[in-house]
Scaffold this motif. Structure first.
Motif, PDB file in Angstrom:
ATOM      1  N   VAL A 142      13.836   6.378 -10.717  1.00 43.60           N
ATOM      2  CA  VAL A 142      13.189   6.506 -12.304  1.00 43.60           C
ATOM      3  C   VAL A 142      11.733   6.186 -12.180  1.00 43.60           C
ATOM      4  N   PRO A 143      11.226   6.032 -12.329  1.00 45.58           N
ATOM      5  CA  PRO A 143       9.489   5.817 -11.996  1.00 45.58           C
ATOM      6  C   PRO A 143       8.550   4.678 -13.310  1.00 45.58           C
ATOM      7  N   ILE A 144       8.124   3.404 -12.584  1.00 47.20           N
ATOM      8  CA  ILE A 144       7.465   2.793 -13.136  1.00 47.20           C
ATOM      9  C   ILE A 144       6.038   2.921 -13.563  1.00 47.20           C
ATOM     10  N   ILE A 145       6.565   3.233 -14.790  1.00 52.42           N
ATOM     11  CA  ILE A 145       4.722   3.601 -16.034  1.00 52.42           C
ATOM     12  C   ILE A 145       4.484   1.987 -16.422  1.00 52.42           C
ATOM     13  N   HIS A 146       3.026   2.411 -16.044  1.00 54.47           N
ATOM     14  CA  HIS A 146       3.022   1.012 -17.394  1.00 54.47           C
ATOM     15  C   HIS A 146       1.166   1.484 -18.148  1.00 54.47           C
ATOM     16  N   SER A 147       1.688   1.198 -19.227  1.00 55.22           N
ATOM     17  CA  SER A 147      -0.187   1.740 -20.177  1.00 55.22           C
ATOM     18  C   SER A 147      -0.005   0.039 -20.767  1.00 55.22           C
ATOM     19  N   SER A 148      -1.191   0.497 -20.753  1.00 61.38           N
ATOM     20  CA  SER A 148      -2.571  -1.600 -21.859  1.00 61.38           C
ATOM     21  C   SER A 148      -2.163  -1.058 -23.312  1.00 61.38           C
ATOM     22  N   SER A 149      -2.264   0.299 -23.647  1.00 60.90           N
ATOM     23  CA  SER A 149      -2.304   0.638 -24.952  1.00 60.90           C
ATOM     24  C   SER A 149      -0.810   0.550 -25.290  1.00 60.90           C
ATOM     25  N   PRO A 150      -1.123   0.201 -27.014  1.00 63.29           N
ATOM     26  CA  PRO A 150       0.621  -0.039 -27.489  1.00 63.29           C
ATOM     27  C   PRO A 150       0.634   1.066 -28.079  1.00 63.29           C
ATOM     28  N   ASP A 151       0.511   2.760 -28.022  1.00 62.92           N
ATOM     29  CA  ASP A 151       1.049   3.848 -28.330  1.00 62.92           C
ATOM     30  C   ASP A 151       0.941   4.681 -27.373  1.00 62.92           C
ATOM     31  N   GLY A 152       1.072   3.879 -26.033  1.00 59.32           N
ATOM     32  CA  GLY A 152       1.449   4.839 -24.600  1.00 59.32           C
ATOM     33  C   GLY A 152       0.908   5.671 -24.302  1.00 59.32           C
ATOM     34  N   LEU A 153      -0.941   5.628 -24.815  1.00 59.31           N
ATOM     35  CA  LEU A 153      -1.056   6.592 -24.313  1.00 59.31           C
ATOM     36  C   LEU A 153      -2.230   5.781 -22.796  1.00 59.31           C
ATOM     37  N   PHE A 154      -2.952   7.049 -21.760  1.00 59.08           N
ATOM     38  CA  PHE A 154      -3.185   6.956 -20.810  1.00 59.08           C
ATOM     39  C   PHE A 154      -2.664   5.971 -19.940  1.00 59.08           C
ATOM     40  N   PRO A 155      -0.906   6.614 -19.887  1.00 57.51           N
ATOM     41  CA  PRO A 155       0.105   6.010 -18.615  1.00 57.51           C
ATOM     42  C   PRO A 155      -0.918   5.826 -17.748  1.00 57.51           C
ATOM     43  N   GLN A 156      -0.163   4.525 -16.455  1.00 59.96           N
ATOM     44  CA  GLN A 156      -0.436   4.522 -15.199  1.00 59.96           C
ATOM     45  C   GLN A 156       0.632   4.769 -15.061  1.00 59.96           C
ATOM     46  N   LEU A 157       1.431   5.898 -13.491  1.00 59.32           N
ATOM     47  CA  LEU A 157       2.342   5.229 -12.490  1.00 59.32           C
ATOM     48  C   LEU A 157       1.740   4.548 -11.183  1.00 59.32           C
ATOM     49  N   LEU A 158       2.654   3.807 -11.286  1.00 54.43           N
ATOM     50  CA  LEU A 158       2.694   2.863 -10.183  1.00 54.43           C
ATOM     51  C   LEU A 158       3.284   2.718  -9.008  1.00 54.43           C
ATOM     52  N   HIS A 159       5.422   3.439  -9.299  1.00 55.41           N
ATOM     53  CA  HIS A 159       5.697   3.710  -7.958  1.00 55.41           C
ATOM     54  C   HIS A 159       6.952   3.950  -8.632  1.00 55.41           C
ATOM     55  N   LEU A 160       8.201   4.667  -7.589  1.00 53.68           N
ATOM     56  CA  LEU A 160       9.694   4.980  -7.991  1.00 53.68           C
ATOM     57  C   LEU A 160      10.587   4.516  -7.901  1.00 53.68           C
ATOM     58  N   ALA A 161      10.643   3.714  -8.649  1.00 52.86           N
ATOM     59  CA  ALA A 161      12.219   2.907  -8.608  1.00 52.86           C
ATOM     60  C   ALA A 161      13.664   3.666  -8.408  1.00 52.86           C
ATOM     61  N   GLY A 216       6.855  11.300   6.331  1.00 53.83           N
ATOM     62  CA  GLY A 216       8.108  10.971   5.489  1.00 53.83           C
ATOM     63  C   GLY A 216       9.480  11.146   5.636  1.00 53.83           C
ATOM     64  N   PHE A 217       9.290  12.135   6.162  1.00 55.31           N
ATOM     65  CA  PHE A 217      11.203  12.720   7.128  1.00 55.31           C
ATOM     66  C   PHE A 217      11.155  12.326   8.129  1.00 55.31           C
ATOM     67  N   SER A 218      12.557  11.354   8.700  1.00 59.93           N
ATOM     68  CA  SER A 218      12.794  10.764   9.047  1.00 59.93           C
ATOM     69  C   SER A 218      13.781  11.022   9.609  1.00 59.93           C
ATOM     70  N   SER A 219      14.745  11.334  11.251  1.00 53.75           N
ATOM     71  CA  SER A 219      15.881  11.313  11.305  1.00 53.75           C
ATOM     72  C   SER A 219      16.889  10.270  11.059  1.00 53.75           C
ATOM     73  N   GLY A 220      16.179   9.294  11.709  1.00 58.85           N
ATOM     74  CA  GLY A 220      17.281   8.216  11.323  1.00 58.85           C
ATOM     75  C   GLY A 220      17.299   7.722  10.335  1.00 58.85           C
ATOM     76  N   GLN A 221      17.219   8.462   9.126  1.00 64.18           N
ATOM     77  CA  GLN A 221      17.504   8.820   7.191  1.00 64.18           C
ATOM     78  C   GLN A 221      19.333   9.402   7.155  1.00 64.18           C
ATOM     79  N   SER A 278       0.376  -1.021   0.048  1.00 60.51           N
ATOM     80  CA  SER A 278      -0.015  -0.033  -0.292  1.00 60.51           C
ATOM     81  C   SER A 278       1.046   1.256  -0.137  1.00 60.51           C
ATOM     82  N   GLY A 279       0.277   2.411  -0.206  1.00 58.85           N
ATOM     83  CA  GLY A 279       1.112   3.488  -0.059  1.00 58.85           C
ATOM     84  C   GLY A 279       1.000   4.707  -1.509  1.00 58.85           C
ATOM     85  N   LYS A 280       0.754   5.340  -1.680  1.00 58.60           N
ATOM     86  CA  LYS A 280       0.793   6.344  -2.551  1.00 58.60           C
ATOM     87  C   LYS A 280       1.797   6.791  -3.875  1.00 58.60           C
ATOM     88  N   VAL A 281       1.902   7.571  -4.546  1.00 60.76           N
ATOM     89  CA  VAL A 281       2.701   7.836  -5.215  1.00 60.76           C
ATOM     90  C   VAL A 281       2.334   9.164  -6.293  1.00 60.76           C
TER      91      VAL A 281
END
Length: 490
Positions: free
Chosen positions: A292-311, A434-439, A173-176
Motif C-alpha cells: 500500500v502506498p504511504i501518501i501524505h497531504s498537508s491539505s485538509p482536502d487531500g490536494l497535492f498528495p506526496q508519495l513517500l514510500h510503499l508499505a 533491484g532484482f536479486s537472485s537471493g530473493q 534514502s531511496g526512490k519511489v
C-alpha cells in the motif's frame, strides 16, 4: 591431537573425555575444524557424510567444560549462525559447554542440506532443545508452547505495532516510482522491469491524485488476454493501449458491476504517515494486497498528495525482527520450532482427507498453467518440484515482468512454453537493478525457529517460505507473510 591407543572415555591421565560430533551442514569442498581444544593451531579435516555429501563431520574427544570452535571452509573462516556463538579473541566463534560423561555421541548440530542453487538457501536442521548430561546419558528437553506464551507474545507485538507508525518504514534514502495512467501498457511494464520494481502507484494528472496500482497480476492477465482467441486485445494495441484503458477493461471483465451493469470503480488502498504499523498490517490483510502506498497531504482536502514510500508486510516484519532480535526472551514463541506452531499450510499426512493439497508444479508444466494457478490460488509464488516433490525452484508473479525484456512475450505461446524455459529466459538476461537472485526462494526446516522464519520473510521481495525436509528438500509446507501476520495479530 588424540592418541589412538587411548580409551574414548578418558585420556592417559584419567581425565574424562566425551566423544562429540561436529557437523558443518552448509556445503563446501574442503572443511576443517579448529578450536580451543586444538589450541587454535591444528586444523582437523572434516569428512563428507555418507547420507549427505554436502555436510561434513568430525568426532573429537573433549573434556567437560566450555569450548570454542570455528570452521575453515574453502579458505575462509566461518561460524555456524544457528549454534550458540560469541565474539572472542579469534573473532566470532561458536561455543559448546559439556558436563558429565555421556554414553552416546552428542551431536552439537543436527544434519541439514543447503540448497544447491545460490538462490535456494536452507540452513541446518536446528532442533530447539536444552541438552544436559547426567549419569552417562543425554536428556533432551523440548521447548513447549502454551496458550499463555502465544498470548503474551501477541500482546508484546501488538504494543510495538501500535506505538510505531508508517514513518518507521521510510528508508534513509531511496526512490519511489509512480506511473502516469495515460502511459502505454507495454512501456509501463518495460519500466517496471528496468527499474527492478514489482509494483508502482498510478498517477492521474487530470484528477491530481493517485488512483491505483500496476502490478504483475495486471501483466499476467494481459498475457492471458493476448493468448485468448476471443480477446479484444492484440499485441499491436499494447503499443498504444494505455494503463487507464486496461484498468477500465479489467473492471468490466473481472470487477464488480452496479445495478445498471456498469463497472464499480475501486478506490486506491493507501495509508498515511501517522497510521500505526498495526493499522497498516490490518489494512493490507483485509484488502488482500501486497503493498500500500504511504501518501501524505498537508491539505485538509487531500490536494497535492506526496508519495513517500510503499508499505508492505515484509517491511513491517523487518521492524519487528530488528526490535525483538536482542530481546527474544520477551517473546516466548520466537525460539519455538515452527512445527509446534499452528501456522502455514502443510502437506496432508496419510489419512488427512480434510486438508487441501499444496499447489505445486513440475518444471515441464506449461507457463499458462502456472499463471492460471497463480491467479486462481491467489498466491504470490508456486513451488517447482521434481517427481519426488523435492524443491527445485519457485515461480512467482514478479518473474513474469522479465518477459517484458526484448518483447519476449511476443515470441512465445503460454501453453507451449514450459516453466523451466520461462525461468531460463529470466536467467539468460542480465537482471536489472533491484532484482536479486537471493530473493527467489526462501527455505526453512520444520525444526527451525519462528524467529528464523520471520527473518527469512523479512527479506525484501520474499512473500513465502517453503518448508522442506532435511536432505531430500521434499516440500513439507509453506508459510506466507499473511499466514504469519494473521497468527501474530490473533
Amino acid at each position: 591431537m588424540f592418541s589412538s591407543g587411548v580409551d574414548a572415555s578418558q585420556d592417559l591421565s584419567g581425565t574424562v573425555l566425551i566423544p562429540t560430533r561436529f557437523v558443518w551442514p552448509h556445503g563446501g569442498r574442503r572443511v576443517f575444524l579448529t578450536g580451543s581444544f586444538t589450541r587454535w593451531s591444528d586444523h582437523l579435516p572434516m569428512s563428507p557424510m555418507e547420507d549427505c555429501p554436502t555436510a561434513f563431520q568430525a568426532i573429537c574427544n573433549l573434556t567437560p567444560g566450555l569450548h570454542e570452535y570455528k570452521f575453515f571452509v574453502d579458505g575462509e573462516w566461518r561460524h555456524d549462525e544457528n549454534q550458540r556463538y560469541v565474539s572472542g579473541n579469534y573473532g566470532i566463534v561458536n561455543t559448546l559447554f559439556l558436563t558429565g560423561e555421556p554414553d552416546p555421541i552428542p551431536s552439537i548440530v543436527s544434519l541439514g542440506t543447503p540448497g544447491s542453487r545460490d538462490n535456494m538457501d536452507v540452513d541446518n536442521e536446528t532442533f530447539r532443545r536444552m541438552v544436559t548430561v547426567s549419569g552417562g546419558s543425554v536428556h533432551e528437553t523440548a521447548l513447549r508452547l502454551s496458550e499463555a506464551d502465544i498470548e503474551l507474545s501477541r500482546h508484546q507485538i501488538s504494543i510495538f505495532l501500535s506505538t510505531n507508525t508508517s514513518y518507521d518504514l521510510l528508508p534513509d534514502s531511496g526512490k519511489v516510482i509512480a506511473l502516469d495512467v495515460n502511459l502505454p501498457v507495454k512501456q509501463a511494464f518495460h519500466i517496471l522491469y528496468e527499474q527492478g520494481i514489482p509494483v508502482a502507484p498510478l498517477w492521474d494528472f487530470y484528477k491530481g491524485q493517485f488512483v491505483g496500482m500496476l502490478s504483475p497480476l495486471d501483466f499476467i492477465l494481459i498475457l492471458r488476454e493476448l493468448g485468448s482467441r476471443g480477446s479484444n486485445l492484440t499485441e499491436e494495441e499494447l503499443e498504444t493501449h494505455t494503463i487507464s484503458a486496461w484498468k477500465l477493461g479489467k473492471r468490466q471483465r473481472y470487477g464488480q458491476l452496479d445495478a445498471h451493469g456498469r463497472p464499480i470503480e475501486s478506490h486506491l488502498v493507501h495509508v498515511g504517515p501517522y497510521d500505526t504499523l498495526k493499522d497498516v498490517a490490518i489494512k493490507i490483510l483485509r484488502n488482500e494486497v501486497a503493498t500500500v502506498p504511504i501518501i501524505h497531504s498537508s491539505s485538509p482536502d487531500g490536494l497535492f498528495p506526496q508519495l513517500l514510500h510503499l508499505a508492505s508486510l515484509s517491511g513491517i516484519l523487518r521492524c519487528i525482527c530488528r526490535h525483538f532480535r536482542h530481546s527474544s526472551s520477551s517473546l516466548p514463541i520466537l525460539q519455538q520450532p515452527i512445527c509446534n506452531i499452528p501456522l502455514g499450510s502443510w502437506v496432508p499426512k496419510v489419512g488427512e482427507a480434510n486438508r487441501r493439497p499444496l499447489a505445486m508444479l513440475r518444471p515441464n508444466a506449461s507457463l499458462g498453467s502456472a499463471l492460471s494457478l497463480l491467479v486462481q490460488a491467489c498466491v504470490s509464488s508456486i513451488p517447482i518440484v521434481d517427481d519426488n516433490d523435492s524443491l527445485l525452484d519457485t515461480y512467482s508473479r514478479s518473474d513474469i515482468t522479465a518477459l517484458a525484456k526484448d518483447r519476449a512475450y511476443a515470441q512465445m505461446h503460454l501453453d507451449e512454453m514450459t516453466i523451466h524455459q520461462a525461468m531460463q529466459l529470466g536467467q539468460d538476461v542480465n537482471p536489472p537493478q533491484g532484482f536479486s537472485s537471493g530473493q527467489r526462494c526462501q527455505m526453512c526446516l520444520r525444526s527451525d525457529s519462528l524467529l528464523k522464519v520471520m527473518e527469512r520473510l523479512s527479506v525484501p521481495g520474499a512473500r513465502r517460505v517453503i518448508i522442506v525436509e532435511a536432505g531430500s528438500k521434499r516440500v513439507e509446507g509453506i508459510i506466507s507473510l499473511s499466514d504469519l501476520f494473521k497468527f501474530l495479530l490473533g
